[in-house]
Design a protein around this motif. Sequence first.
Motif, PDB file in Angstrom:
ATOM      1  N   PHE A   1      17.857  45.981  -7.147  1.00 53.29           N
ATOM      2  CA  PHE A   1      17.214  45.195  -8.210  1.00 53.29           C
ATOM      3  C   PHE A   1      18.071  44.011  -8.636  1.00 53.29           C
ATOM      4  O   PHE A   1      17.556  42.922  -8.850  1.00 53.29           O
ATOM      5  CB  PHE A   1      16.893  46.096  -9.399  1.00 53.29           C
ATOM      6  N   GLU A   2      19.391  44.229  -8.748  1.00 52.84           N
ATOM      7  CA  GLU A   2      20.266  43.150  -9.198  1.00 52.84           C
ATOM      8  C   GLU A   2      20.241  41.990  -8.216  1.00 52.84           C
ATOM      9  O   GLU A   2      20.264  40.828  -8.605  1.00 52.84           O
ATOM     10  CB  GLU A   2      21.688  43.694  -9.385  1.00 52.84           C
TER      11      GLU A   2
ATOM     12  N   ARG B   1      17.765  40.993  -6.528  1.00 57.69           N
ATOM     13  CA  ARG B   1      16.500  40.279  -6.634  1.00 57.69           C
ATOM     14  C   ARG B   1      16.232  39.675  -8.002  1.00 57.69           C
ATOM     15  O   ARG B   1      15.616  38.619  -8.124  1.00 57.69           O
ATOM     16  CB  ARG B   1      15.356  41.232  -6.248  1.00 57.69           C
ATOM     17  N   ILE B   2      16.680  40.368  -9.053  1.00 63.07           N
ATOM     18  CA  ILE B   2      16.395  39.876 -10.405  1.00 63.07           C
ATOM     19  C   ILE B   2      17.608  39.143 -10.974  1.00 63.07           C
ATOM     20  O   ILE B   2      17.458  38.098 -11.603  1.00 63.07           O
ATOM     21  CB  ILE B   2      15.977  41.046 -11.331  1.00 63.07           C
TER      22      ILE B   2
ATOM     23  N   ILE C   1      19.668  39.826 -13.428  1.00 68.18           N
ATOM     24  CA  ILE C   1      19.785  39.656 -14.881  1.00 68.18           C
ATOM     25  C   ILE C   1      21.198  39.954 -15.369  1.00 68.18           C
ATOM     26  O   ILE C   1      21.705  39.277 -16.267  1.00 68.18           O
ATOM     27  CB  ILE C   1      18.717  40.519 -15.609  1.00 68.18           C
TER      28      ILE C   1
ATOM     29  N   SER D   1      23.462  36.987 -14.678  1.00 65.36           N
ATOM     30  CA  SER D   1      23.237  35.851 -15.560  1.00 65.36           C
ATOM     31  C   SER D   1      23.795  36.130 -16.955  1.00 65.36           C
ATOM     32  O   SER D   1      24.185  35.214 -17.670  1.00 65.36           O
ATOM     33  CB  SER D   1      21.744  35.519 -15.637  1.00 65.36           C
TER      34      SER D   1
END
Lengths: 226, 156
Positions: free
Chosen positions: A13-14, A16-17, A19, A22
């Motif tokens: 997930f990290e 691809r996303i 968050i 960031s």
Amino acid sequence: MMDDVPHENKGFFEERIGIISSLKAEGADIIPAHATRWPTYFLGGTALLTFVIQVITGILLMFYYKPTVDEAYASIQFIMTEVEFGWFVRSVHHWCANLFVIIMMVHMCRVFLTGSYKRPRELHWVSGVFLLIMGLGFGFTGYLLPWDQIAYWATTVGTEMTNSVPPPAFGEFLLHFFRGGENVSGDTLTRFYALHVMVLPIITALLVVMHLVMVRTTGISNPVEK
Amino acid sequence: MDKSGRQVELMDPKLSRKRFLDTLMGAGGLGVISVIAYPLLKFVNPPARSSESSEWVDAGPAEEIQTGGFKTIMHASGIPLVLVRRSEDEFIALEKKCPHLGCMVELEQGEMFCPCHGAKFTLDGTRITGPSPRDLKRYKVEVRPDGHVFVGKEVG
């Protein structure tokens, strides 16, 4: 940057996303030593926690609460006596509402005493003041919803105050805006309900996001440095 | 359990302690989450309203329904029923809810007809055609000495 390190193991997930990456903007996640030692730096986060609890318990109460003159009081009695853990959810909502305001005020004291509102953190303070006003607004509108005698007369007094705002025509507009008529009635109840469950939560959530983004941008203040 | 030395690495005391603590934290976290989730799930589950507890429903005086006529009534459970008078002293109470997908069946030309997907039933609830997998549910009926018809629990 990411293309340079294609095999970096970030997890599905990290990758691809992104968050977490960031949020870990340069230098922003450094917590100064005094903030970990001095036990007053948890207050903002605790206020946020109580807000999250209010959102969850508030949504649950909306499952059973009915904002009408005929059913408001009965639906709260139903929650308190018939619904399993209804007394628990409503009591948590009641006490966390008080905690929310208290914690925000103590947080404000800490920020004031450490001078953390100074440049470049003036807008942190301003958004925080608006968050406190939102908290008081939640308290004021939520107080009417049980539709008992104390709620009715507290709202009568509270809305009557807006009548004193100058000029008189504006004061009268405010009075009618909050009451939905001449007196506190079922129209006031639906207005306060709309403010309590839609308007205030959306504004508060936006302010919370602004507040947090700004804290990440400037980092936590360090009064020892100056 | 090969002899290449990997076993030693696996048995590293620091690694096993870390794994032990991770497991402990995971179990503790699960415990905390369940303690919070249990009351919230209980809260969401709607409690039975007091009207659902009474067993027999007064469907009004028997003379209100002519022989061959019918009347729609509400059962204590909140499900609508059709009360049909088939003869002088024979009443049948059928659930209006179609066993197929829950639409309301209507009494049309001496049959129970479901407008959603065309299922048909006889007046005693037996399935004739259509997609319904079962007959309509029937409810107990009794005519009390005061001349009122009472509808009770489901038959069978």
